[in-house]
Design an enzyme around this catalytic site. Sequence first.
Site, PDB file in Angstrom:
ATOM      1  N   ASP A  41      -0.632  -9.932   9.304  1.00  0.00           N
ATOM      2  CA  ASP A  41      -1.494 -10.519   8.276  1.00  0.00           C
ATOM      3  C   ASP A  41      -2.546 -11.383   8.957  1.00  0.00           C
ATOM      4  O   ASP A  41      -2.211 -12.187   9.826  1.00  0.00           O
ATOM      5  CB  ASP A  41      -0.673 -11.378   7.301  1.00  0.00           C
ATOM      6  N   ASN A 103       0.056  -2.094   3.477  1.00  0.00           N
ATOM      7  CA  ASN A 103      -0.059  -2.898   2.270  1.00  0.00           C
ATOM      8  C   ASN A 103      -1.302  -3.785   2.266  1.00  0.00           C
ATOM      9  O   ASN A 103      -1.740  -4.230   1.208  1.00  0.00           O
ATOM     10  CB  ASN A 103       1.200  -3.762   2.122  1.00  0.00           C
ATOM     11  N   SER A 155      -3.121   2.574  -6.197  1.00  0.00           N
ATOM     12  CA  SER A 155      -3.301   1.628  -7.297  1.00  0.00           C
ATOM     13  C   SER A 155      -3.613   2.374  -8.577  1.00  0.00           C
ATOM     14  O   SER A 155      -4.227   3.450  -8.558  1.00  0.00           O
ATOM     15  CB  SER A 155      -4.453   0.661  -6.975  1.00  0.00           C
ATOM     16  N   TYR A 167     -12.671  -0.795  -5.144  1.00  0.00           N
ATOM     17  CA  TYR A 167     -11.213  -0.834  -4.985  1.00  0.00           C
ATOM     18  C   TYR A 167     -10.592   0.505  -5.388  1.00  0.00           C
ATOM     19  O   TYR A 167      -9.768   1.074  -4.666  1.00  0.00           O
ATOM     20  CB  TYR A 167     -10.658  -1.966  -5.845  1.00  0.00           C
ATOM     21  N   ALA A 169     -12.082   3.431  -5.573  1.00  0.00           N
ATOM     22  CA  ALA A 169     -12.508   4.486  -4.648  1.00  0.00           C
ATOM     23  C   ALA A 169     -11.669   4.453  -3.373  1.00  0.00           C
ATOM     24  O   ALA A 169     -11.249   5.498  -2.858  1.00  0.00           O
ATOM     25  CB  ALA A 169     -13.986   4.321  -4.312  1.00  0.00           C
ATOM     26  N   ALA A 170     -11.411   3.252  -2.864  1.00  0.00           N
ATOM     27  CA  ALA A 170     -10.610   3.117  -1.647  1.00  0.00           C
ATOM     28  C   ALA A 170      -9.186   3.604  -1.871  1.00  0.00           C
ATOM     29  O   ALA A 170      -8.602   4.310  -1.039  1.00  0.00           O
ATOM     30  CB  ALA A 170     -10.606   1.656  -1.189  1.00  0.00           C
ATOM     31  N   LYS A 171      -8.602   3.237  -3.014  1.00  0.00           N
ATOM     32  CA  LYS A 171      -7.228   3.651  -3.290  1.00  0.00           C
ATOM     33  C   LYS A 171      -7.144   5.150  -3.558  1.00  0.00           C
ATOM     34  O   LYS A 171      -6.136   5.800  -3.233  1.00  0.00           O
ATOM     35  CB  LYS A 171      -6.672   2.861  -4.476  1.00  0.00           C
ATOM     36  N   ALA A 199       2.405  -5.770 -10.060  1.00  0.00           N
ATOM     37  CA  ALA A 199       3.147  -6.969  -9.680  1.00  0.00           C
ATOM     38  C   ALA A 199       2.250  -8.197  -9.766  1.00  0.00           C
ATOM     39  O   ALA A 199       1.024  -8.113  -9.621  1.00  0.00           O
ATOM     40  CB  ALA A 199       3.691  -6.834  -8.253  1.00  0.00           C
ATOM     41  N   ARG A 202      -1.577 -12.643  -5.794  1.00  0.00           N
ATOM     42  CA  ARG A 202      -2.779 -13.481  -5.775  1.00  0.00           C
ATOM     43  C   ARG A 202      -3.937 -12.827  -6.518  1.00  0.00           C
ATOM     44  O   ARG A 202      -4.793 -13.507  -7.067  1.00  0.00           O
ATOM     45  CB  ARG A 202      -3.202 -13.763  -4.321  1.00  0.00           C
TER      46      ARG A 202
END
Length: 320
Positions: A41, A103, A155, A167, A169-171, A199, A202
């Site tokens: 991370d 992740n 996603s 987001y 498009a990336a997924k 879930a 953040r």
Amino acid sequence: MERQDMRFEGRVALVTGAGRGLGQQYAKLLAERGARVVVNDVGCQVNGAGRSPHSAGDTVEAIVKAGGSAIASADDISRREGARAAVTAALREWGRLDVIVNNAGIFIPQSFSDLTDDAWSRTLDTHIGGTFQVVRAGWEHMRDAGNGRIVNTCSATVYGLPGTAAYGAAKGAVLGLTKTLAIEGAEHGIKVNAVMPFAATRITDQTVPEGEFRSMFDRMFPAEKVACVVAWLAHEDVPCTGEIFETGGGYVRRVLLTVTTGQAWDRPTPENLRSAYTTIADPSHTWAPKDSNDALRSITQHLQDQAADIPDWIDTAPAP
């Protein structure tokens, strides 16, 4: 009666974005079940800004305190050298890498008309770029070992959601990569699957306003309830590859890419399609191709009356 517990003794896992949220729960559960874990991370904010080495370190501290084994990696896996460094950390420390959980991600909500080049690039670099770089860095080792488990993160934004063009498009790209990696990895004992998690993280903290719905979501969808699905997909006994599972709150279901029965013409025209739209789009009978060749094979079968002598090459033809 349940069979023997699914344990990870002797296995080494790399979990990206494991400093907080979902990734932290994945790393902790894998370690609790015996895996040695590289906790990766960079410690950034939800939008990708900033860096902190403490994020990965905090997860490692919690794992070690609970009796597990883990090391920290603050490498930027969206870059080739960072992904290589994270994989090398596992190989240097424990001499192997059995599991990769991709992740790590960022979230920059912008409507398409306001979407900046920077937000687009950084989102794709982290999600699909990071997934690609980490898998590429570990692929040769898994291939040579004749074994490996890779769990990617998709996603529900692939279904469409306002403000998530980059987001989603990336997924979507991660979904396509997962399918292809599963096919190419099969002969090497590598299984590749993906989760679509719901879930409280953040991201929801910043995007879902406080109130009754937010309270319900936080209560019903804790990150821990996704972790068991990831552990199952990361285990040696997982029965499938190339699959996507949507999960949240303890509920799990398989996600399929399906096609309708459709309709064929010898010489289709725009007018044909206008008239037949309802039939073409009818979802009452759908089917899920196992790969691109399977889809092509199905189309040719629907065209049998036009080409009764369809050659055998259709069974071995490369995808277009």
